[in-house]
Design a protein around this motif. Structure first.
Motif, PDB file in Angstrom:
ATOM      1  N   VAL A  25       0.839  -1.198   0.000  1.00 38.51           N
ATOM      2  CA  VAL A  25       0.000   0.000   0.000  1.00 38.51           C
ATOM      3  C   VAL A  25       0.873   1.248   0.000  1.00 38.51           C
ATOM      4  CG1 VAL A  25      -1.800   1.276   1.237  1.00 38.51           C
ATOM      5  CG2 VAL A  25      -1.762  -1.224   1.343  1.00 38.51           C
ATOM      6  N   GLY A  26       0.473   2.233  -0.805  1.00 37.72           N
ATOM      7  CA  GLY A  26       1.136   3.534  -0.771  1.00 37.72           C
ATOM      8  C   GLY A  26       0.092   4.631  -0.898  1.00 37.72           C
ATOM      9  N   VAL A  27       0.383   5.793  -0.337  1.00 32.80           N
ATOM     10  CA  VAL A  27      -0.537   6.932  -0.446  1.00 32.80           C
ATOM     11  C   VAL A  27       0.250   8.115  -0.995  1.00 32.80           C
ATOM     12  CG1 VAL A  27      -2.117   8.478   0.772  1.00 32.80           C
ATOM     13  CG2 VAL A  27      -1.862   6.102   1.538  1.00 32.80           C
ATOM     14  N   VAL A  28      -0.230   8.665  -2.106  1.00 33.17           N
ATOM     15  CA  VAL A  28       0.443   9.804  -2.729  1.00 33.17           C
ATOM     16  C   VAL A  28      -0.609  10.857  -3.058  1.00 33.17           C
ATOM     17  CG1 VAL A  28       1.814  10.600  -4.694  1.00 33.17           C
ATOM     18  CG2 VAL A  28       2.258   8.344  -3.712  1.00 33.17           C
ATOM     19  N   GLU A  29      -0.427  12.044  -2.502  1.00 30.39           N
ATOM     20  CA  GLU A  29      -1.350  13.168  -2.763  1.00 30.39           C
ATOM     21  C   GLU A  29      -2.801  12.759  -2.547  1.00 30.39           C
ATOM     22  OE1 GLU A  29      -0.278  16.215  -3.749  1.00 30.39           O
ATOM     23  OE2 GLU A  29       1.808  15.799  -4.273  1.00 30.39           O
ATOM     24  N   ARG A  65      -4.827   6.448  -2.821  1.00 24.77           N
ATOM     25  CA  ARG A  65      -4.339   5.199  -2.217  1.00 24.77           C
ATOM     26  C   ARG A  65      -4.060   4.193  -3.326  1.00 24.77           C
ATOM     27  NH1 ARG A  65      -4.676   3.890   2.917  1.00 24.77           N
ATOM     28  NH2 ARG A  65      -5.273   1.726   2.569  1.00 24.77           N
ATOM     29  N   PHE A  66      -2.869   3.655  -3.311  1.00 21.61           N
ATOM     30  CA  PHE A  66      -2.436   2.632  -4.268  1.00 21.61           C
ATOM     31  C   PHE A  66      -2.330   1.324  -3.483  1.00 21.61           C
ATOM     32  CE2 PHE A  66      -0.980   5.124  -8.013  1.00 21.61           C
ATOM     33  CZ  PHE A  66      -1.094   6.412  -7.483  1.00 21.61           C
ATOM     34  N   VAL A  67      -3.218   0.389  -3.758  1.00 16.47           N
ATOM     35  CA  VAL A  67      -3.251  -0.871  -3.011  1.00 16.47           C
ATOM     36  C   VAL A  67      -3.025  -2.007  -4.006  1.00 16.47           C
ATOM     37  CG1 VAL A  67      -4.616  -2.364  -1.512  1.00 16.47           C
ATOM     38  CG2 VAL A  67      -4.902   0.133  -1.381  1.00 16.47           C
ATOM     39  N   SER A  68      -1.898  -2.676  -3.863  1.00 13.19           N
ATOM     40  CA  SER A  68      -1.549  -3.742  -4.805  1.00 13.19           C
ATOM     41  C   SER A  68      -1.662  -5.078  -4.080  1.00 13.19           C
ATOM     42  CB  SER A  68      -0.122  -3.526  -5.324  1.00 13.19           C
ATOM     43  OG  SER A  68       0.233  -4.594  -6.175  1.00 13.19           O
TER      44      SER A  68
END
Ligand code: SAM
Length: 247
Positions: free
Chosen positions: A160-164, A167-170
């Motif tokens: 998981v990553g959070v940018v601006e 949420r990017f959940v792979s």
């Protein structure tokens, strides 16, 4: 309606960082191998620079090679921001031509297994050997024991990553046999700041290899197996064997 990404946010780069960027179990080994190199380091399949930027920050003369110009552009921007000099080369790991000036050719994180098969690996061994100073080393991390699974067995924790605010959940959803390799399948969930969700599927194939088989292939290109190192598995990542060969 889904808002556009803020300027500078490249989803392709963020997915790469989310899926690869936090892996750290191998870093001390790359530090050690680079410290023992009598010459510059070539990072093959460098991506956004997880290993390359670290080694450059430790003072190594670093060249980062990848076939993906978008990932390399992100690496260059990060190198500039950190005031690090890193040369980048957009090229195929299976066929590159660089001057004979490297003390270490490093291939972290199963990149060698992204090459489809023995013919492409032969191209890599030949290219690496040409770029290597006499006595220099090639080190490639591979996974030899990937266990198949699918959703019926329960899913591993997603990356998981959070940018601006996005949420990017792979989510890894399966590893399946695929010819003489394994196919790793993920579903990428992108969640906008307004809550809108989109899904896309992603898959990569890792060719099946063994350290002994790689040593035999490499020997045909003048690279002699020197040692086999092990990177232990973690809660989030499989273990790896690192084949170290001397030119
Ligand atoms: C698993 S990622 C590893 C990234 C980075 N080395 C790390 O350890 O975080 C694999 C990288 O290899 C690159 N790659 C895949 N196939 C390649 C090829 N044939 N030639 C050059 N780069 C390749 C991808 O673009 C990606 O950046």
């Amino acid at each position: 309606m889904t808002a556009p990404f803020a300027a500078g946010v490249r989803p392709h780069v963020v997915w790469h960082d989310v899926e690869c960027g936090r892996y750290a179990a191998d870093l001390e080994l790359w530090d050690e191998l680079a410290a023992g190199a009598a010459g510059p380091v070539l990072d093959v399949g460098a991506g956004t620079g997880r290993v390359a930027l670290r080694l450059a920050a430790r003072g190594h003369d670093l060249t980062a090679l990848d076939r993906d110009p978008v990932l390399l552009a992100a690496l260059e921007a990060r190198a500039r921001a950190a005031n690090l000099g890193v040369e980048t080369v957009v090229a195929d790991a299976a066929a590159f031509a660089l001057p004979r000036r490297f003390g270490l050719v490093a291939v972290p994180m199963q990149t060698l297994q992204l090459l489809p098969g023995p013919a492409e690996r032969a191209g890599f061994w030949a290219s690496a050997r040409r770029a290597l100073l006499p006595g220099g080393r090639v080190a490639a991390a591979v996974s030899v024991d990937l266990q198949a699974f699918d959703a019926t067995a329960g899913l591993p924790v997603p990356d998981v990553g959070v940018v601006e605010g996005w949420r990017f959940v792979s989510q890894p959803v399966a590893i399946r046999p695929d010819g003489d390799g394994m196919r790793i399948e993920r579903v990428r969930h992108l969640i906008a700041p307004d809550g809108e969700r989109t899904l896309e599927e992603d898959a990569v194939r890792l060719a099946a290899v063994t350290p002994a088989g790689l040593a035999e292939e490499a020997a045909a290109h003048g690279l002699e197996a020197q040692e086999l190192r092990h990177v232990p598995e973690t809660d989030e990542h499989v273990g790896a064997e690192v084949v170290v060969l001397r030119g």
